[in-house]
Every structure is written in structure tokens, then in C-alpha cells.
Write a protein that holds these residues in place. Structure first.
Motif, mmCIF file in Angstrom:
data_model
loop_
_atom_site.group_PDB
_atom_site.id
_atom_site.type_symbol
_atom_site.label_atom_id
_atom_site.label_comp_id
_atom_site.label_asym_id
_atom_site.label_seq_id
_atom_site.Cartn_x
_atom_site.Cartn_y
_atom_site.Cartn_z
ATOM 1 N N ASN A 145 0.838 -1.195 0.000
ATOM 2 C CA ASN A 145 0.000 0.000 0.000
ATOM 3 C C ASN A 145 0.878 1.253 0.000
ATOM 4 N N ALA A 146 0.913 1.937 -1.122
ATOM 5 C CA ALA A 146 1.826 3.075 -1.289
ATOM 6 C C ALA A 146 1.499 4.210 -0.319
ATOM 7 N N GLU A 147 0.225 4.410 -0.040
ATOM 8 C CA GLU A 147 -0.164 5.485 0.876
ATOM 9 C C GLU A 147 0.362 5.229 2.289
ATOM 10 N N LEU A 148 0.257 3.984 2.763
ATOM 11 C CA LEU A 148 0.750 3.653 4.096
ATOM 12 C C LEU A 148 2.281 3.669 4.145
ATOM 13 N N VAL A 149 2.915 3.195 3.071
ATOM 14 C CA VAL A 149 4.379 3.241 3.003
ATOM 15 C C VAL A 149 4.856 4.682 3.135
ATOM 16 N N GLU A 150 4.200 5.589 2.452
ATOM 17 C CA GLU A 150 4.546 7.011 2.524
ATOM 18 C C GLU A 150 4.274 7.569 3.920
ATOM 19 N N LEU A 151 3.114 7.251 4.471
ATOM 20 C CA LEU A 151 2.704 7.786 5.769
ATOM 21 C C LEU A 151 3.635 7.357 6.892
ATOM 22 N N LEU A 152 4.081 6.103 6.855
ATOM 23 C CA LEU A 152 4.843 5.541 7.972
ATOM 24 C C LEU A 152 6.341 5.501 7.711
ATOM 25 N N SER A 153 6.787 6.155 6.633
ATOM 26 C CA SER A 153 8.207 6.417 6.444
ATOM 27 C C SER A 153 8.500 7.702 7.215
ATOM 28 N N ASN A 154 8.923 7.544 8.452
ATOM 29 C CA ASN A 154 8.901 8.676 9.386
ATOM 30 C C ASN A 154 9.940 9.747 9.095
ATOM 31 N N GLU A 155 10.927 9.443 8.255
ATOM 32 C CA GLU A 155 11.844 10.495 7.828
ATOM 33 C C GLU A 155 11.101 11.568 7.029
ATOM 34 N N LYS A 156 9.951 11.205 6.477
ATOM 35 C CA LYS A 156 9.148 12.146 5.693
ATOM 36 C C LYS A 156 8.143 12.910 6.545
ATOM 37 N N ARG A 157 8.059 12.574 7.816
ATOM 38 C CA ARG A 157 7.097 13.203 8.721
ATOM 39 C C ARG A 157 7.758 14.223 9.652
ATOM 40 N N VAL A 158 9.067 14.381 9.544
ATOM 41 C CA VAL A 158 9.781 15.316 10.406
ATOM 42 C C VAL A 158 9.393 16.751 10.063
ATOM 43 N N THR A 159 9.182 17.552 11.113
ATOM 44 C CA THR A 159 8.929 18.989 10.957
ATOM 45 C C THR A 159 9.775 19.733 11.979
ATOM 46 N N GLU A 160 9.646 21.040 11.988
ATOM 47 C CA GLU A 160 10.377 21.831 12.972
ATOM 48 C C GLU A 160 9.872 21.572 14.395
ATOM 49 N N ASN A 161 8.717 20.922 14.522
ATOM 50 C CA ASN A 161 8.164 20.618 15.844
ATOM 51 C C ASN A 161 8.555 19.233 16.362
ATOM 52 N N THR A 162 9.286 18.479 15.553
ATOM 53 C CA THR A 162 9.789 17.188 16.019
ATOM 54 C C THR A 162 10.745 17.444 17.186
ATOM 55 N N PRO A 163 10.670 16.659 18.258
ATOM 56 C CA PRO A 163 11.506 16.934 19.433
ATOM 57 C C PRO A 163 12.981 16.626 19.195
ATOM 58 N N PRO A 164 13.862 17.207 19.999
ATOM 59 C CA PRO A 164 15.297 16.888 19.924
ATOM 60 C C PRO A 164 15.511 15.383 19.973
ATOM 61 N N THR A 165 16.475 14.906 19.170
ATOM 62 C CA THR A 165 16.625 13.460 18.994
ATOM 63 C C THR A 165 18.091 13.036 19.013
ATOM 64 N N PHE A 166 18.349 11.927 19.712
ATOM 65 C CA PHE A 166 19.651 11.275 19.732
ATOM 66 C C PHE A 166 19.509 9.942 19.009
ATOM 67 N N ILE A 167 20.467 9.629 18.114
ATOM 68 C CA ILE A 167 20.383 8.401 17.316
ATOM 69 C C ILE A 167 21.691 7.621 17.426
ATOM 70 N N PHE A 168 21.567 6.308 17.619
ATOM 71 C CA PHE A 168 22.719 5.406 17.644
ATOM 72 C C PHE A 168 22.475 4.260 16.658
ATOM 73 N N HIS A 169 23.508 3.926 15.882
ATOM 74 C CA HIS A 169 23.392 2.833 14.913
ATOM 75 C C HIS A 169 24.805 2.286 14.650
ATOM 76 N N THR A 170 24.891 1.196 13.905
ATOM 77 C CA THR A 170 26.190 0.672 13.472
ATOM 78 C C THR A 170 26.166 0.455 11.963
ATOM 79 N N THR A 171 27.320 0.689 11.340
ATOM 80 C CA THR A 171 27.446 0.478 9.897
ATOM 81 C C THR A 171 27.272 -1.000 9.552
ATOM 82 N N GLU A 172 27.698 -1.864 10.449
ATOM 83 C CA GLU A 172 27.710 -3.299 10.197
ATOM 84 C C GLU A 172 26.329 -3.952 10.328
#
Length: 293
Positions: free
Chosen positions: A204-231
Motif C-alpha cells: 500500500n503506497a499510501e501507508l508506506v509514505e505515511l509511515l516512512s517517518n523520515e518524511k514526517r519530520v517537521t520543525e516541531n519534532t523533538p530533539p533526537t539522539f540516534i545510535f546505529h552501526t554500519t555493520e
């Protein structure tokens, strides 16, 4: 295994086994919207770990364990996390949200996490927590859920009869660890996408778009810390990079730490001496942003 690590493991095991079914507090005492039954997996709930008021610093965190929306990694992404938080004067709540493996799909999970944020805020004063210093911390698919809270929140319904529903569901900050962020086929974790959307709505393309949260970020998104690994072979690091890039684009305070080595699901880093340094970076970030003194 050294003595300190052995004692820590014993304490965590005791903490996990001491939890009783009645300690979980349902998010909706009269029954959750969309519930298919009354079993434990049908009842989204919170498990509270408040810090004693004389040791609390006024900060609180909602913890979302991962598990691909098919299970819940309650130990290394739940109980170990609340212990880390409690040790630093931060009260914590573990969220038991409903799962795709049990027949629950979007928007059920979104409803669970937003109700959980409101509930924690509603109970904040009773636990010595400032309702304006409540964050969300998620791992893997729980990271997607945490990022959903950070990007799909609302400010509450002033006309609601339930006082909890009057409150904002916006986290004041977010911590995302090796998070699933996008539903885009190129970088998503397909198991999480299938469990969240359901097999019949996977494309479902509409849900894929809606729940791809990188596309939902706005100036009101709260401060965020992110941790990940390349591997990470389960959830590509591009998920973290996409969310960080979106935060930067919208001028949201943020910090990203990508370690070269490390499998998926490392929690606080375990016995790996390099990966085990990442929680110290989080602690620094919490201090810089005044969530820790």
C-alpha cells in the motif's frame, strides 16, 4: 565474566522475574480500542519504574522494546534500559504495545504509543516527573514506534471526556537505537513493515509514505539522539542517516553516532568494549540538553 557483570546480570534477572502480571497497568482500563480479545497480547500496558522522589531529577522516559513488531525484547531493550535510566535519577516506563504477529496492524501501534505518552504525562506529578521533560526511547522496530511518537503526535483533545486524552502525546525528546525509520523498500526492515502494515497492505503506497517517518519530520519534532552501526545487517544504517538528515533539514536539535562494528540488537553494548561506550555519549547529550543535571 567479572564479578561486577555477574552481579549486574543477577540483579536484572531478579528484576525481570519479580514483575507480576498485575504490575502492568492497562492503557485503557475499560478495554483498548480495536482489541480482538482480552489476553495479555490484546492489552497494551505500562510497567512503571519510578525513581524515589529524593533521588529523582524530574525526567521521565517511555521505553519501547524492539522485536520487528512481532515480539518484544523485554530484557536488553527493556529492563536493562530502565535500570540504566533509574541509576541516573530518571523514572521510566516500559510499553507493552500490540503486535502484528498477534493480528494487530497500523494504526493500532500508533494509538498505543500516543496513549502511553499521554498516560505517562498524566501520572508525571505523582512520580516527581516534570510533564515537560518526558522522552521516548526505542530500539529497532521500537525505534520506529518511538519515531512515530516523535512525528505523528497531537496536542490532545480539549473536549475529551477522558482527562488523559486532553493531554499532548508529543515527547519532549527521543532516543532512537538502530531504528527502523522508513517503509521504503530500498532500506526498510521487511519483517517490521509486514507486521506493521499487514500482509494484505504490504504494498500500500499510501501507508508506506505515511509511515516512512523520515518524511514526517517537521520543525516541531523533538530533539533526537540516534545510535546505529554500519555493520548492522538487519536494519540498514541508512534508516538512521535519513532521519538525522531530515532533522537537520528542519533545524531540530539532534545528534547521530554511527559505530563501524556491531551487529543488530546490541542494546547497551554488552561485553563489547567499544560499543559499550555509546550510552556515555547519550548521557552527555542528555546533559547538554538539560534532561540530566
Amino acid at each position: 565474566m567479572n564479578v561486577r557483570l555477574t552481579v549486574s546480570c543477577v540483579l536484572l534477572a531478579a528484576l525481570a522475574t519479580s514483575v507480576q502480571a498485575e504490575d502492568w497497568q492497562p492503557l485503557w482500563p475499560d478495554g483498548a480500542p480495536g482489541a480482538n480479545g482480552t489476553g495479555e497480547h490484546d492489552v497494551p500496558a505500562l510497567l512503571a519504574f519510578p525513581v524515589a522522589k529524593d533521588k529523582a531529577n524530574g525526567c521521565g522516559v517511555l521505553v519501547c522494546p524492539g522485536g520487528g513488531y512481532g515480539g518484544l525484547a523485554m530484557d536488553h531493550e527493556g529492563h536493562q534500559i530502565v535500570k540504566w535510566l533509574n541509576d541516573r535519577g530518571i523514572s521510566a516506563w516500559i510499553l507493552r504495545y500490540r503486535l502484528g504477529s498477534k493480528g494487530y496492524h497500523h494504526p493500532i501501534q500508533k494509538g498505543d504509543v500516543l496513549r502511553a505518552m499521554r498516560t505517562v504525562r498524566h501520572n508525571a506529578a505523582a512520580h516527581g516527573v516534570d510533564p515537560k521533560r518526558i522522552g521516548v526511547w526505542g530500539f529497532s522496530a521500537g525505534g520506529h514506534l518511538a519515531s512515530t511518537a516523535a512525528t505523528h503526535f497531537d496536542l490532545g483533545n480539549a473536549n475529551a471526556t477522558d482527562p488523559i486524552d486532553k493531554l499532548s502525546s508529543r515527547p519532549d525528546f527521543a532516543v532512537l537505537c538502530y531504528p527502523v525509520i522508513t517503509m521504503d523498500e530500498a532500506f526498510t526492515h521487511k519483517g517490521s513493515r509486514r507486521n506493521l502494515l499487514g500482509a494484505d497492505r504490504y504494498e500500500n503506497a499510501e501507508l508506506v509514505e505515511l509511515l516512512s517517518n523520515e518524511k514526517r519530520v517537521t520543525e516541531n519534532t523533538p530533539p533526537t539522539f540516534i545510535f546505529h552501526t554500519t555493520e548492522d545487517q538487519a536494519v540498514p544504517v541508512e534508516n538512521a542517516i535519513a532521519f538525522y538528515s531530515a532533522l537537520r533539514q528542519h533545524k531540530v536539535d539532534c545528534e547521530l553516532h554511527i559505530y563501524q562494528k556491531g551487529r543488530h540488537g546490541v542494546g547497551l553494548g554488552g561485553s563489547d568494549k567499544v560499543l559499550a561506550t555509546w550510552p556515555a555519549r547519550l548521557e552527555d547529550w542528555l546533559k547538554v540538553n538539560k534532561f540530566l543535571p
